[in-house]
Design a protein around this motif. Structure first.
Motif, PDB file in Angstrom:
ATOM      1  N   TRP A 140       0.839  -1.209   0.000  1.00 47.98           N
ATOM      2  CA  TRP A 140       0.000   0.000   0.000  1.00 47.98           C
ATOM      3  C   TRP A 140       0.872   1.256   0.000  1.00 47.98           C
ATOM      4  N   THR A 141       1.891   1.262   0.846  1.00 48.93           N
ATOM      5  CA  THR A 141       2.778   2.433   0.920  1.00 48.93           C
ATOM      6  C   THR A 141       3.540   2.624  -0.388  1.00 48.93           C
ATOM      7  N   GLY A 142       4.038   1.508  -0.954  1.00 47.20           N
ATOM      8  CA  GLY A 142       4.739   1.606  -2.230  1.00 47.20           C
ATOM      9  C   GLY A 142       3.852   2.142  -3.333  1.00 47.20           C
ATOM     10  N   GLY A 143       2.575   1.709  -3.354  1.00 42.65           N
ATOM     11  CA  GLY A 143       1.642   2.227  -4.348  1.00 42.65           C
ATOM     12  C   GLY A 143       1.382   3.713  -4.165  1.00 42.65           C
ATOM     13  N   TRP A 144       1.270   4.143  -2.912  1.00 44.03           N
ATOM     14  CA  TRP A 144       1.052   5.571  -2.634  1.00 44.03           C
ATOM     15  C   TRP A 144       2.255   6.395  -3.095  1.00 44.03           C
ATOM     16  N   LEU A 145       3.468   5.891  -2.826  1.00 43.49           N
ATOM     17  CA  LEU A 145       4.668   6.607  -3.264  1.00 43.49           C
ATOM     18  C   LEU A 145       4.767   6.632  -4.791  1.00 43.49           C
ATOM     19  N   ALA A 146       4.312   5.558  -5.424  1.00 41.14           N
ATOM     20  CA  ALA A 146       4.408   5.488  -6.886  1.00 41.14           C
ATOM     21  C   ALA A 146       3.591   6.571  -7.575  1.00 41.14           C
ATOM     22  N   ASP A 147       2.559   7.056  -6.918  1.00 40.61           N
ATOM     23  CA  ASP A 147       1.701   8.079  -7.511  1.00 40.61           C
ATOM     24  C   ASP A 147       2.113   9.505  -7.151  1.00 40.61           C
ATOM     25  N   ARG A 148       3.175   9.639  -6.357  1.00 35.21           N
ATOM     26  CA  ARG A 148       3.654  10.997  -6.045  1.00 35.21           C
ATOM     27  C   ARG A 148       4.412  11.563  -7.244  1.00 35.21           C
ATOM     28  N   ARG A 149       4.517  12.871  -7.304  1.00 36.08           N
ATOM     29  CA  ARG A 149       5.216  13.519  -8.413  1.00 36.08           C
ATOM     30  C   ARG A 149       6.720  13.556  -8.135  1.00 36.08           C
ATOM     31  N   ILE A 150       7.289  12.377  -8.116  1.00 34.79           N
ATOM     32  CA  ILE A 150       8.735  12.241  -7.897  1.00 34.79           C
ATOM     33  C   ILE A 150       9.254  11.184  -8.855  1.00 34.79           C
ATOM     34  N   ASP A 151      10.566  11.134  -8.973  1.00 35.00           N
ATOM     35  CA  ASP A 151      11.171  10.084  -9.799  1.00 35.00           C
ATOM     36  C   ASP A 151      11.269   8.820  -8.947  1.00 35.00           C
ATOM     37  N   GLN A 152      10.446   7.814  -9.257  1.00 34.88           N
ATOM     38  CA  GLN A 152      10.410   6.617  -8.422  1.00 34.88           C
ATOM     39  C   GLN A 152      11.741   5.874  -8.405  1.00 34.88           C
ATOM     40  N   ARG A 153      12.574   6.077  -9.429  1.00 39.75           N
ATOM     41  CA  ARG A 153      13.873   5.412  -9.457  1.00 39.75           C
ATOM     42  C   ARG A 153      14.708   5.794  -8.235  1.00 39.75           C
ATOM     43  N   LYS A 154      14.526   7.029  -7.769  1.00 33.26           N
ATOM     44  CA  LYS A 154      15.326   7.506  -6.637  1.00 33.26           C
ATOM     45  C   LYS A 154      14.927   6.833  -5.321  1.00 33.26           C
ATOM     46  N   LEU A 155      13.753   6.190  -5.294  1.00 33.75           N
ATOM     47  CA  LEU A 155      13.295   5.561  -4.063  1.00 33.75           C
ATOM     48  C   LEU A 155      13.748   4.106  -3.925  1.00 33.75           C
ATOM     49  N   LEU A 156      14.028   3.446  -5.041  1.00 34.92           N
ATOM     50  CA  LEU A 156      14.298   2.018  -4.984  1.00 34.92           C
ATOM     51  C   LEU A 156      15.584   1.690  -4.244  1.00 34.92           C
ATOM     52  N   SER A 157      16.640   2.411  -4.520  1.00 39.02           N
ATOM     53  CA  SER A 157      17.904   2.137  -3.836  1.00 39.02           C
ATOM     54  C   SER A 157      17.798   2.354  -2.326  1.00 39.02           C
ATOM     55  N   PRO A 158      17.220   3.471  -1.846  1.00 37.29           N
ATOM     56  CA  PRO A 158      17.059   3.621  -0.399  1.00 37.29           C
ATOM     57  C   PRO A 158      16.207   2.531   0.236  1.00 37.29           C
ATOM     58  N   LEU A 159      15.138   2.086  -0.450  1.00 35.86           N
ATOM     59  CA  LEU A 159      14.311   1.020   0.108  1.00 35.86           C
ATOM     60  C   LEU A 159      15.107  -0.274   0.263  1.00 35.86           C
ATOM     61  N   LEU A 160      15.904  -0.609  -0.739  1.00 34.16           N
ATOM     62  CA  LEU A 160      16.730  -1.815  -0.650  1.00 34.16           C
ATOM     63  C   LEU A 160      17.746  -1.709   0.478  1.00 34.16           C
ATOM     64  N   LEU A 161      18.375  -0.552   0.610  1.00 30.31           N
ATOM     65  CA  LEU A 161      19.388  -0.371   1.647  1.00 30.31           C
ATOM     66  C   LEU A 161      18.765  -0.365   3.043  1.00 30.31           C
ATOM     67  N   LEU A 162      17.613   0.275   3.172  1.00 27.03           N
ATOM     68  CA  LEU A 162      16.915   0.250   4.457  1.00 27.03           C
ATOM     69  C   LEU A 162      16.449  -1.175   4.795  1.00 27.03           C
ATOM     70  N   GLY A 163      15.974  -1.913   3.772  1.00 27.86           N
ATOM     71  CA  GLY A 163      15.595  -3.302   3.990  1.00 27.86           C
ATOM     72  C   GLY A 163      16.771  -4.149   4.437  1.00 27.86           C
ATOM     73  N   ALA A 164      17.944  -3.896   3.843  1.00 29.69           N
ATOM     74  CA  ALA A 164      19.153  -4.620   4.246  1.00 29.69           C
ATOM     75  C   ALA A 164      19.506  -4.316   5.699  1.00 29.69           C
ATOM     76  N   ALA A 165      19.433  -3.039   6.077  1.00 34.41           N
ATOM     77  CA  ALA A 165      19.766  -2.656   7.448  1.00 34.41           C
ATOM     78  C   ALA A 165      18.769  -3.269   8.443  1.00 34.41           C
ATOM     79  N   ALA A 166      17.473  -3.237   8.108  1.00 36.60           N
ATOM     80  CA  ALA A 166      16.462  -3.800   9.002  1.00 36.60           C
ATOM     81  C   ALA A 166      16.631  -5.318   9.136  1.00 36.60           C
ATOM     82  N   THR A 167      17.010  -5.983   8.050  1.00 36.55           N
ATOM     83  CA  THR A 167      17.249  -7.425   8.102  1.00 36.55           C
ATOM     84  C   THR A 167      18.419  -7.745   9.015  1.00 36.55           C
ATOM     85  N   ALA A 168      19.498  -7.009   8.885  1.00 37.04           N
ATOM     86  CA  ALA A 168      20.678  -7.243   9.728  1.00 37.04           C
ATOM     87  C   ALA A 168      20.377  -6.955  11.195  1.00 37.04           C
ATOM     88  N   ALA A 169      19.505  -5.968  11.443  1.00 39.25           N
ATOM     89  CA  ALA A 169      19.191  -5.595  12.830  1.00 39.25           C
ATOM     90  C   ALA A 169      18.263  -6.597  13.502  1.00 39.25           C
TER      91      ALA A 169
END
Length: 472
Positions: free
Chosen positions: A61-90
């Motif tokens: 749901w959150t990803g879909g909401w972000l996808a409709d914002r007036r931003i370049d969605q490409r810029k969000l993918l790398s931070p999401l992956l890195l945050l997911g990596a950090a949360a997994t390690a934690a």
């Protein structure tokens, strides 16, 4: 319309495959993470599955909401992956600290620990797919094709991760290594994509996957006297069957009669102890054969049975004549969690006879569990553990190595042919802080060390019981 240049097909498929699979790895490993603290019960399994689904729903749901914002969605993918990596390690340190605080089987503790283990990384990773879908769309007429293709790829990633984790990873590496390895893969993907999106490469090749499921329901007669939350149980002529396997035999008229060899070995050892009442703790009740035997042969003995399944206890009362009272008590719930609450140096004997079909539940096999058993036993008290293994004897060797890492005196009893690896069998491991009485068809001392060899000590971090227990 979306961006004029869609995200490269291969990159899009790889991101969806990776993140969908990672969520399933987290779900499977999550149960092994929380098991030592809240038990492997229906509550803990339900909590893990429920939290995983909630995280997927919220992340999507959150990803879909972000996808409709007036931003370049490409810029969000790398931070999401890195945050997911950090949360997994934690996850690992969080659960190991919070687990001690939340230890027990209360639903609130189980659900909270499951949420700590899964929600953040699973939600972050689940937000990736809607962003990728948006970046793949050139025009609305292609929506169905794009969504269907990426949905099938995500499902394939989840299936691949499920099989790889359940059949390979858990059997070969510790839970901590799985989590940290997954974190590393996600981090590499995040950094790699962070460099890719700036170049907006235009690779032409693509691949697609089709996943078709055809559910077929077949109505069959119910083989159970009772379907509990954990098993299909039935009683026939004094024999208790759990999921179709013979589990216990009870002679209602003569509780001193022991039908199965492993019960005879344990009963014989108990008979050889100094006369008088014993205080015995049973990990697992089943048909309550041994608790009734102790009560009959040692009047005045105190038997406390830690049995997971209350419905099974009710079936024993109805169909196998079980009578509980002040000297034969039942405490329902996960045996490991309940063992933790037993006073130190309070029992003469601990008998382990808990099974999930043919395997001892993994969290009842580890060095940490055996250490808690030693804590509960009085000096010189005896731990007797029943296990089943095939001719390869991989599991029983690992279990003997595990118990020998905690107790200085260990004896293994089994038929001679089973000890030689010619057949599968029940094996009974006796352990104590004092020398044990010799028993026929047994291994001890140097012979037992030769039998064990270089078997791995099972720990809460790595106990691949199901993979070790193979009938070959």
């Amino acid at each position: 319309m979306t961006a004029a240049t869609p995200l490269n097909n291969r990159i899009a498929a790889g991101l969806v495959f990776l993140t969908s699979g990672a969520v399933l790895v987290l779900e499977i490993v999550g149960l092994r993470l929380v098991g030592p603290y809240v038990g492997v019960t229906l509550s803990s399994s339900t909590a893990i599955i429920g939290v995983a689904l909630a995280a997927i729903a919220y992340g999507a749901w959150t990803g879909g909401w972000l996808a409709d914002r007036r931003i370049d969605q490409r810029k969000l993918l790398s931070p999401l992956l890195l945050l997911g990596a950090a949360a997994t390690a934690a996850t690992l340190p969080i659960i190991r600290v919070a687990g001690e605080w939340l230890r027990g089987t209360e639903p609130t503790s189980v659900l909270l620990l499951a949420a700590m283990a899964l929600f953040a990384p699973a939600a972050l990773l689940s937000a990736v797919t809607p962003l990728v879908v948006k970046l793949q769309l050139l025009e609305l007429s292609h929506t169905g094709r794009v969504v269907g293709r990426l949905s099938s790829i995500g499902t394939l990633g989840a299936i691949t991760a499920t099989f790889a984790t359940g059949f390979v990873l858990v059997a070969t590496v510790p839970t901590s290594v799985i989590l940290l390895g997954l974190s590393g893969v996600l981090a590499l993907a995040g950094f790699a994509f962070g460099g890719y999106w700036r170049r907006r490469g235009n690779l032409s090749a693509a691949f697609a996957f089709v996943a078709i499921g055809v559910p077929i329901g077949i109505v069959t007669p119910n083989p159970c006297d009772v379907e509990t939350a954990y098993t299909c149980a039935s009683v026939q002529d004094g024999t208790l069957f759990l999921n179709g396997a013979q589990h216990s035999y009870v002679d209602v008229d003569d509780p001193t009669h022991l039908e199965y060899s492993y019960t005879q070995w344990i009963g014989s050892y108990l008979d050889g102890l100094p006369p008088g009442p014993l205080e015995v703790l049973h990990l697992g009740g089943g048909g309550f054969t041994l608790p009734r035997y102790v009560a009959a042969t040692r009047p005045g003995s105190d038997n406390l049975v830690l049995e997971l399944d209350p419905a099974l206890v009710d079936l024993d009362r109805r169909s196998l004549g079980l009578r509980t009272g002040p000297l034969l008590r039942v405490e329902t719930g996960d045996a490991r969690a309940n063992l933790r609450r037993r006073p130190s140096a309070s029992r003469d004997v601990v008998i382990g006879d808990a099974f999930g079909h043919l395997a001892v539940p993994w969290h009842l096999t580890t060095r940490e569990l055996v250490t808690d058993v030693r804590r509960v036993l009085r000096p010189g008290g005896v731990y007797a553990l029943n296990v089943i293994d095939g001719p390869a004897r991989r599991f029983v060797r690992a279990e003997v190595a595990t118990i020998a890492a905690v107790f200085p005196f260990v004896t293994l009893v089994a038929p001679a042919a089973a000890l030689r690896g010619e057949t599968g069998s029940n094996f009974v491991v006796f352990a104590s802080t004092a020398p044990l009485r010799p028993a026929p068809d047994s291994l001890t001392g140097d012979d037992l060390r030769a039998f064990t060899g270089d078997a791995t000590v099972l720990t809460d971090d790595h106990a691949p019981v199901d993979q070790l227990l193979t009938w070959d």
